[in-house]
Every structure is written in C-alpha cells, then in structure tokens.
Scaffold this active site. Structure first.
Site, PDB file in Angstrom:
ATOM      1  N   ASN A  39     -30.834 -80.152 -21.903  1.00 32.24           N
ATOM      2  CA  ASN A  39     -32.244 -80.395 -22.182  1.00 32.24           C
ATOM      3  C   ASN A  39     -32.583 -81.863 -21.962  1.00 32.24           C
ATOM      4  O   ASN A  39     -31.771 -82.757 -22.204  1.00 32.24           O
ATOM      5  CB  ASN A  39     -32.654 -79.891 -23.571  1.00 32.24           C
ATOM      6  N   GLU A  41     -35.725 -84.334 -22.845  1.00 30.02           N
ATOM      7  CA  GLU A  41     -36.992 -84.452 -23.586  1.00 30.02           C
ATOM      8  C   GLU A  41     -37.858 -85.580 -23.026  1.00 30.02           C
ATOM      9  O   GLU A  41     -37.430 -86.360 -22.173  1.00 30.02           O
ATOM     10  CB  GLU A  41     -36.672 -84.642 -25.073  1.00 30.02           C
ATOM     11  N   CYS A  50     -35.850 -77.421 -21.085  1.00 29.73           N
ATOM     12  CA  CYS A  50     -34.691 -76.815 -21.739  1.00 29.73           C
ATOM     13  C   CYS A  50     -33.459 -76.851 -20.830  1.00 29.73           C
ATOM     14  O   CYS A  50     -33.576 -76.943 -19.604  1.00 29.73           O
ATOM     15  CB  CYS A  50     -34.986 -75.357 -22.095  1.00 29.73           C
ATOM     16  N   GLU A  52     -31.504 -74.425 -20.073  1.00 29.26           N
ATOM     17  CA  GLU A  52     -31.468 -73.274 -19.158  1.00 29.26           C
ATOM     18  C   GLU A  52     -32.303 -73.556 -17.909  1.00 29.26           C
ATOM     19  O   GLU A  52     -31.917 -73.197 -16.784  1.00 29.26           O
ATOM     20  CB  GLU A  52     -32.003 -72.018 -19.851  1.00 29.26           C
TER      21      GLU A  52
HETATM   22  N1  THU Z   1     -33.774 -76.103 -26.258  1.00 33.14           N
HETATM   23  C1  THU Z   1     -33.061 -75.781 -25.136  1.00 33.14           C
HETATM   24  O1  THU Z   1     -32.765 -76.653 -24.307  1.00 33.14           O
HETATM   25  N2  THU Z   1     -32.682 -74.490 -24.958  1.00 33.14           N
HETATM   26  C2  THU Z   1     -32.851 -73.511 -25.869  1.00 33.14           C
HETATM   27  O2  THU Z   1     -32.416 -72.409 -25.624  1.00 33.14           O
HETATM   28  C3  THU Z   1     -33.542 -73.789 -27.142  1.00 33.14           C
HETATM   29  C4  THU Z   1     -34.186 -75.131 -27.247  1.00 33.14           C
HETATM   30  C5  THU Z   1     -34.126 -77.515 -26.464  1.00 33.14           C
HETATM   31  C6  THU Z   1     -35.557 -77.900 -26.252  1.00 33.14           C
HETATM   32  C7  THU Z   1     -35.669 -79.168 -27.070  1.00 33.14           C
HETATM   33  O3  THU Z   1     -35.209 -80.273 -26.291  1.00 33.14           O
HETATM   34  C8  THU Z   1     -34.692 -78.945 -28.209  1.00 33.14           C
HETATM   35  O4  THU Z   1     -33.834 -77.890 -27.802  1.00 33.14           O
HETATM   36  C9  THU Z   1     -35.362 -78.569 -29.526  1.00 33.14           C
HETATM   37  O5  THU Z   1     -36.256 -77.524 -29.364  1.00 33.14           O
END
Ligand code: THU
Length: 131
Positions: A39, A41, A50, A52
């Site tokens: 991920n 941000e 994310c 994925e």
């Molecule tokens: N996040 C992911 O990268 N994948 C997931 O399956 C769930 C959430 C990340 C998004 C954000 O950077 C952090 O987790 C908190 O929501």
C-alpha cells in the site's frame, strides 16, 4: 519462495505514514510469474492505493491479464480481508475459483476464493444489453 513469503517481503516496503498499517500482496499470473504490491498512502487520503492494486498494476504492466493465485498479509488481529474495491479488482483478473490466501504476520491464515470474497459481483455479462 512461496507466494505468501513474497507478500510478506514486499509488505516491508509499504508507504504508510498515515495509517501505519502495512499491507503486502503477491499474485501469480497465468505464466507462473509473481507480482508484488504494497500500500502507498497519500496526504490526500483517498489518493492512497492498496497493496492488491499495486500487485495487479505490476502484473498488467508486465503484459499479463490473468491471475491464478493471490496472497495478502498484514499485522492484523485476524487474516486481513481485502477492501471491497480490491475484491472487484481481483475479480477482474481472476475467476470465482481463484484461491486467495489471507494472512497475519503472526501466522494465522484463511484460505478463500475470489468468488467467496465477492458473491454477486458485477461482471461483463451484466452489460450484455448494452451491445
Ligand atoms: N489496505 C490495503 O492495502 N489492502 C487491504 O486489503 C486493506 C487495506 C490499506 C489501505 C490503507 O493504506 C491501509 O491499509 C489502511 O486502510
């Protein structure tokens, strides 16, 4: 290296100054190649992506559009569930039977499928009348 270990490794690269919640994802394309994502941000929070989504982007950039296996890992109390948007993204390149392994860094795992994660999903068949 297992797909889960690839996800565990790339998780360390996550850029998460806001949530401090690192996620790693690894997907295997139909060729057998493994693609990784973490991920990323952003100070404008909705612009974050994310793990994925990163892995899928890497797969498509490498010329593949079919995924056959997914692993996702985070430091969560139970195996980390992909968000709704990522479920739809995985469904785009997998199918209902595509295995998805969800994991915690403490060793808990949950084996599921794209179909179980997103029952009733929107797919191309729903656009049949638009042709
Ligand atoms: N996040 C992911 O990268 N994948 C997931 O399956 C769930 C959430 C990340 C998004 C954000 O950077 C952090 O987790 C908190 O929501």
């Amino acid at each position: 290296m297992s797909l889960l270990d690839a996800a565990r490794e790339v998780r360390e690269m996550a850029y998460v100054p806001y949530s401090r919640f690192k996620v790693g994802a690894a997907i295997r394309g139909a060729s057998g190649a493994v693609y990784r994502g973490c991920n990323v941000e952003n100070v404008a929070y909705p612009e974050g992506t994310c793990a994925e989504a990163g892995a899928i982007a890497a797969m498509v950039a490498a010329g593949e559009t079919e995924l056959i296996e997914v692993a996702v890992i985070a430091d969560s109390p139970s195996p980390v569930p992909p968000c709704g948007g990522c479920r739809q993204k995985l469904a785009e390149f997998g199918n209902g039977h595509t295995p998805v392994l969800l994991a915690t860094i403490d060793g808990a795992t949950l084996a599921t499928t794209v179909g179980e994660l997103l029952p009733g999903r929107f797919d191309a068949g729903h656009m049949a009348k638009a042709e």
